[in-house]
Scaffold this motif. Structure first.
Motif, PDB file in Angstrom:
ATOM      1  N   THR A 169      35.432  -2.523  -4.155  1.00  0.00           N
ATOM      2  CA  THR A 169      36.830  -1.172  -4.440  1.00  0.00           C
ATOM      3  C   THR A 169      35.813   0.192  -4.276  1.00  0.00           C
ATOM      4  O   THR A 169      36.169   1.328  -3.556  1.00  0.00           O
ATOM      5  CB  THR A 169      37.540  -1.207  -6.073  1.00  0.00           C
ATOM      6  OG1 THR A 169      38.331  -1.756  -5.855  1.00  0.00           O
ATOM      7  CG2 THR A 169      37.586   0.301  -6.187  1.00  0.00           C
ATOM      8  N   VAL A 196      47.544  -0.337  -1.108  1.00  0.00           N
ATOM      9  CA  VAL A 196      47.061  -0.195  -2.424  1.00  0.00           C
ATOM     10  C   VAL A 196      46.373  -1.558  -2.568  1.00  0.00           C
ATOM     11  O   VAL A 196      44.788  -1.648  -3.269  1.00  0.00           O
ATOM     12  CB  VAL A 196      47.965  -0.070  -3.550  1.00  0.00           C
ATOM     13  CG1 VAL A 196      47.444  -0.141  -4.556  1.00  0.00           C
ATOM     14  CG2 VAL A 196      48.700   1.195  -2.896  1.00  0.00           C
ATOM     15  N   PHE A 200      41.674  -1.823  -3.725  1.00  0.00           N
ATOM     16  CA  PHE A 200      41.864  -2.038  -5.066  1.00  0.00           C
ATOM     17  C   PHE A 200      41.190  -3.538  -4.885  1.00  0.00           C
ATOM     18  O   PHE A 200      40.695  -4.351  -6.365  1.00  0.00           O
ATOM     19  CB  PHE A 200      42.857  -1.639  -5.912  1.00  0.00           C
ATOM     20  CG  PHE A 200      42.474   0.003  -6.301  1.00  0.00           C
ATOM     21  CD1 PHE A 200      41.698   0.618  -6.797  1.00  0.00           C
ATOM     22  CD2 PHE A 200      43.727  -0.064  -5.849  1.00  0.00           C
ATOM     23  CE1 PHE A 200      42.467   2.095  -6.807  1.00  0.00           C
ATOM     24  CE2 PHE A 200      43.702   1.611  -5.281  1.00  0.00           C
ATOM     25  CZ  PHE A 200      43.462   2.939  -6.152  1.00  0.00           C
ATOM     26  N   ALA A 215      53.006  -1.046  -6.889  1.00  0.00           N
ATOM     27  CA  ALA A 215      51.803   0.110  -7.439  1.00  0.00           C
ATOM     28  C   ALA A 215      51.476   1.450  -6.481  1.00  0.00           C
ATOM     29  O   ALA A 215      52.512   1.291  -5.566  1.00  0.00           O
ATOM     30  CB  ALA A 215      50.139  -0.902  -7.666  1.00  0.00           C
ATOM     31  N   ALA A 217      48.526   4.555  -5.728  1.00  0.00           N
ATOM     32  CA  ALA A 217      47.510   4.448  -5.725  1.00  0.00           C
ATOM     33  C   ALA A 217      47.454   6.103  -5.178  1.00  0.00           C
ATOM     34  O   ALA A 217      47.621   6.801  -4.704  1.00  0.00           O
ATOM     35  CB  ALA A 217      46.399   4.498  -5.523  1.00  0.00           C
ATOM     36  N   LEU A 226      45.430   4.306  -9.856  1.00  0.00           N
ATOM     37  CA  LEU A 226      45.541   3.550  -9.940  1.00  0.00           C
ATOM     38  C   LEU A 226      46.566   3.381 -10.748  1.00  0.00           C
ATOM     39  O   LEU A 226      46.501   3.106 -12.139  1.00  0.00           O
ATOM     40  CB  LEU A 226      44.758   2.095 -10.272  1.00  0.00           C
ATOM     41  CG  LEU A 226      45.733   0.783  -9.516  1.00  0.00           C
ATOM     42  CD1 LEU A 226      46.585   0.783  -7.803  1.00  0.00           C
ATOM     43  CD2 LEU A 226      45.486  -0.450  -9.298  1.00  0.00           C
ATOM     44  N   VAL A 246      37.893   4.065 -11.533  1.00  0.00           N
ATOM     45  CA  VAL A 246      39.470   4.046 -10.820  1.00  0.00           C
ATOM     46  C   VAL A 246      39.713   4.008 -12.850  1.00  0.00           C
ATOM     47  O   VAL A 246      39.493   3.467 -13.595  1.00  0.00           O
ATOM     48  CB  VAL A 246      40.139   2.381 -10.476  1.00  0.00           C
ATOM     49  CG1 VAL A 246      41.589   2.965 -10.177  1.00  0.00           C
ATOM     50  CG2 VAL A 246      39.726   2.439  -8.846  1.00  0.00           C
ATOM     51  N   ILE A 248      43.105   3.732 -14.514  1.00  0.00           N
ATOM     52  CA  ILE A 248      44.738   3.449 -14.945  1.00  0.00           C
ATOM     53  C   ILE A 248      45.794   3.653 -15.144  1.00  0.00           C
ATOM     54  O   ILE A 248      45.436   4.209 -16.237  1.00  0.00           O
ATOM     55  CB  ILE A 248      44.067   1.362 -14.834  1.00  0.00           C
ATOM     56  CG1 ILE A 248      43.082   0.956 -13.960  1.00  0.00           C
ATOM     57  CG2 ILE A 248      45.522   0.990 -14.812  1.00  0.00           C
ATOM     58  CD1 ILE A 248      42.558  -0.217 -15.090  1.00  0.00           C
ATOM     59  N   TYR A 251      52.276   2.157 -13.818  1.00  0.00           N
ATOM     60  CA  TYR A 251      53.020   2.750 -12.675  1.00  0.00           C
ATOM     61  C   TYR A 251      54.317   3.409 -12.437  1.00  0.00           C
ATOM     62  O   TYR A 251      54.555   4.015 -11.722  1.00  0.00           O
ATOM     63  CB  TYR A 251      54.348   0.925 -11.954  1.00  0.00           C
ATOM     64  CG  TYR A 251      54.776   0.696 -11.071  1.00  0.00           C
ATOM     65  CD1 TYR A 251      54.362   1.142  -9.914  1.00  0.00           C
ATOM     66  CD2 TYR A 251      56.508   1.551 -10.918  1.00  0.00           C
ATOM     67  CE1 TYR A 251      55.278   1.184  -8.806  1.00  0.00           C
ATOM     68  CE2 TYR A 251      57.150   0.791  -9.946  1.00  0.00           C
ATOM     69  CZ  TYR A 251      56.685   0.791  -9.084  1.00  0.00           C
ATOM     70  OH  TYR A 251      57.154   1.120  -7.631  1.00  0.00           O
TER      71      TYR A 251
END
Lengths: 595, 595
Positions: A169, A196, A200, A215, A217, A226, A246, A248, A251
């Motif tokens: 990634t 996405v 990733f 998802a 990004a 993400l 990244v 997280i 969503y």
């Protein structure tokens, strides 16, 4: 459960509250996926029509549903008694959605849509077409009335190891930052699930057939966010992502994130892949918006060129798939006449045989098994009602594919189950000639699919025959079986073939009421020769499965074509035998014998 | 006679008066013709470079001339001592005109052009590219200093009778009014000489190779104005025009006409074919301007589809041309070794033999006769310096054409004057295979040339060979040998093939330093079959002249290809023999014998 007329009545009440004279419900999800999760089947819930393609328009006094010829019969049955008029797209006298709305209401009406379900491009196109009426990205009006609406899918997701993805990634982010010119103050937003997933190295099971995870990004110059349900990922996978820079986030937080983007940022979006609500949120705060330099999506174009590990994975998946298909066609030959074989049982059997491999992750699309005249419907999908029993007569067309951990397959074979007539042999051989012409083609670097298309159609065209679909589509690496940006079709597409692209080769011939013939392999574009005339490329066929030689009219093939077929069959035999028992080997030996 | 440096000095004085920091001189005339009359060879007069393509830029301190690879050697010689720098287009490190100007001067400089010599489209493109500098449509600065400037040509013109044109001017005006949506208050302005020639069935001799008369036109809903030197026309022809509702006004009056167009009118122009001065004159008075609905020019698109009389005329011209070529190739075979034959004497001989027909009106372009390695230069034109003597060795490529009263021809043949090597045979046969593939192609109505192109290139591409020019161009009816809008090339062109279009089929293979091979016939697009798969079209080859069979490697041809060649030769024999004496018949019989 509420009836369809009740649901329409409910939505009309909400339309009145929102001062909307019409409301348009498409079949999309907020990511513009080919297949959508049940959560987003709003059009289906509101209309009762279960087909994959269709758009519902509800006005204060009427409702109508547009769908294409694949679904005319099904839609007619399912819409009966709903009060929704069926609009058969492409039929004479059927208005477009825009025309219908303009005819139905006074000018300067307001038409609403759920802004999440319309891309910027599509919203703008529709908005222009509906003027002087006003198109408004309103709220999701279905949600308040859909009491038992399915939840957002929560299937487990996982990261592909680097020996399968071929690129970390971290490296992909660097590649994207460079290709998309993401500078220090820029943020690129990604909504397309396959972009996405590629970026990733993440795969999931939220969507049928496409191994995707829901998802979004945001990609910065030196990091990425993400937006994904973190519970879908193992702690190990979370650590890998975090270690790649990244962040997280949930969503559901994506929209709030967009609303809080610092106004000193430039936000890069692709108008074909980003919903209108996102753009409106940015515009509302006067955030500077930059269009993705690549109209097809920079990430999509990068993703289309497979790296060495991805290519190796495809090759491995082709072996696994070929072995399953050898077993399937052996079973078919053996079972016909002994047990009841139907189009649906064929699909089940193929799934079962593919699933014998640990690496099989599911089908890459719904199997099309079309027996005799059913094969003449290019997008046929057997239902309990249409399900034909397969006998030792005529052509059987099977188009199917698998998702394997290392690659995606998509293959069509047409086999003749009895003694082909001369007409059947001519038709079958024309399709084969087209397939081989494309498979053998050498072309200059920079060639577009629209230039190559006639190689596949040519032999049929000489007989005044054509087929109504494209010749080739891109295929993802353990991702969507249909992916851009390249294509091989009659229509112009400025994207050029590039070494590393995986594309289908699927000429076909349909005799309505009689049979359909399609021969499809996947190909890899590879560099060939560079000389004083420039750089040349060609396709390497990577699908491994015998092509039925029984219906071939050999006198129609040139020596080069015969050599290609025999060479292909030799490769199939060599690559698959290590996986086969003696019985299977003997069967394959016979099927791949030189003609 | 003033020297080039003196001329440049003179123009710099005028630039200073007009407050211009640079002045750009293109090779155009005000009609954007492929060939221009001497009157408009301003770039040539100012620079001393006589090639057909080039653009001169003069700044206060420098001067530079851009031309393409065809002219590098010639330009270098002709520019010596002029103080003008040669810019070899396409070579590494060579700046574009825009870049050169931007590098040479301060931002916000003013760059001038003669507005008559720039189309609206080209002016706008250049204007954008030069920003923030200002591009100004200034006066013609060459005129005041070019004391012995040639007059506007005054060659006689004439009307084509309706049995040749196939359609009266009255009918063509009605057709144009309908196709271009010319309404009651509209005026369409036409500047392209071939559009005017087609519309008014008028031909002339003002321009080399193209049988055109200098003219403009204004088309109303119910009448038209033709701006042409009335003395070029006979009184009878004037009456025919007047009787068709055409007002004849002096050529020089066109600009004054534009300046006096009633402001209640809408003026339809095609930005690619109308000079910027015309648009500025209209804009200055706020006259409403409408763009031609057809980007290629409505008249051009109508003109491209030949009517029955035009097709019959083409067929007749092909017979006359074929007869001349039979005599030419007989002469060539006879003369080699007996008298001195050169590339230039070949051109003379062809002209002489074509001129034996009363209907021959001149060559349709300058003959390209390229012996051995000279044939490897696709745009070769023999000069006294390069003129090669032709001997009984290797390949000779001849590309030539005639203007006949009933049609235009363009044909390339490559003949081998000795015993071909195996490599020569392979190369020759690859070109022939490509030619035949296109000649035999059947394709759905609505097919674009870019889809068909690979049929001609395909056989060569399989050997990693390609050629750097298009495969086919449109051909006018006793008009320009190169005309739009259709083309057959690798580049996308949205124009589709239509029955009635005449297009060349000219695949080629060039081995630099060795030889060039090109086989060119003209084709007519014709309807073929309509069935359940749609409407299909194909090409009918209309050029009539044997194709050299000596260099054919027959083992490389399929039975279908052999059948096409033998069938073509049979047609050539049948159509030409009525014109030939016994000797010529016997020669042609041998040349068209089945292989």
């Amino acid at each position: 459960m509420k009836s369809i007329p009740q649901r329409l009545s409910d939505i009309r009440s909400l339309m009145a509250q929102h001062k909307l004279e019409a409301y348009i419900v498409p079949s999309n999800d907020p990511h513009f996926s080919e297949y959508v999760a049940d959560r987003w089947k709003c059009r289906e819930w509101l209309s009762g029509f279960t087909g994959s393609a269709g758009t519902l328009v509800v006005t204060t006094t009427s409702a109508a549903l547009w769908t294409d010829s694949r679904y005319f019969i099904q839609a007619e049955a399912q819409l009966k008694g709903s009060g929704i008029e069926l609009m058969r797209m492409g039929m004479p006298g059927v208005p477009s959605i825009e025309q219908y709305i303009k005819d139905m209401m006074e000018l300067s009406s307001t038409i609403g849509v759920d802004g999440r379900l319309f891309s910027v491009s599509e919203f703008e196109r529709l908005s222009d077409a509906l003027a002087p009426n006003k198109l408004k990205a309103a709220a999701d009006l279905v949600n308040p009335i859909w009491s038992d609406r399915p939840e957002i899918p929560k299937k487990k997701a996982f990261l592909l190891p680097e020996n399968i993805s071929g690129m970390s990634t971290t490296s992909k982010l660097q590649q994207l930052v460079k290709a998309a010119h993401i500078h220090k103050d820029d943020i690129m937003l990604l909504s397309a699930l396959d972009e996405v997933a590629w970026l990733f190295n993440i795969r999931g099971a939220d969507i049928d057939y496409n191994p995707l995870v829901l998802a979004y990004a945001a990609v910065y110059y030196d990091k990425a966010v993400l937006f994904v349900d973190v519970e879908k990922l193992s702690e190990d996978d979370q650590k890998v992502l975090t270690g790649s820079g990244v962040h997280i986030r949930p969503y559901e937080e994506f929209e709030a994130f967009v609303e809080r983007i610092d106004i000193t940022r430039n936000v890069i979006i692709n108008p074909r892949k980003t919903n209108i609500l996102v753009r409106q949120k940015l515009q509302h705060r006067s955030v500077n918006i930059i269009e993705d330099r690549d109209a097809n999506g920079t990430a999509t174009s990068l993703k289309a060129v497979k790296n060495e590990a991805e290519v190796a994975g495809f090759r491995h998946a082709m072996e696994l798939d070929g072995v399953a298909l050898v077993r399937f066609y052996m079973w078919l030959e053996d079972s016909l006449g002994k047990e009841t074989v139907t189009e649906l049982s064929i699909a089940d059997k193929q799934r079962e045989l593919r699933a014998m491999s640990d690496e099989f992750m599911g089908e890459s699309f719904g199997t099309i098994a079309g027996y005799r005249c059913n094969g003449a419907l290019p997008h046929y999908s057997a239902t309990e009602a249409s399900n034909a029993e397969v006998k030792r007569e005529g052509f059987l067309l099977i188009d199917s594919g698998g998702q394997y951990r290392t690659g995606t397959t998509d293959i069509t074979r047409t086999v003749h189950l009895s003694t082909p007539t001369q007409q059947e042999k001519i038709d079958y051989t024309l399709v084969l000639k087209g397939h081989i012409a494309l498979a053998m083609a050498v072309f200059p670097a920079g060639t577009r699919g629209s230039q190559l298309d006639i190689l596949a159609r040519g032999p049929m065209m000489q007989h005044c025959i054509n087929y109504g679909h494209g010749t080739g589509h891109g295929v993802g690496h353990f991702l969507n079986v249909h992916e851009g940006p390249q294509s091989i079709r009659m229509q112009e597409n400025p994207v050029t073939m590039k070494p590393g692209m995986v594309t289908s080769n699927e000429p076909a011939l349909y005799r309505p009421g009689l049979y359909g013939i399609r021969t499809e392999n996947l190909t890899l574009c590879v560099p060939y020769v560079t000389n004083e005339f420039g750089a040349f490329e060609r396709f390497e066929t990577i699908t491994l499965c015998p092509i039925d030689t029984k219906p071939i009219e050999k006198s129609m093939l040139t020596p080069d074509e015969v050599a290609w077929l025999n060479g292909y069959h030799q490769t199939v035999f060599e690559k698959l035998t290590p996986y086969l028992n003696e019985n299977e080997k003997a069967w394959l030996k016979a099927k791949t014998a030189a003609i």
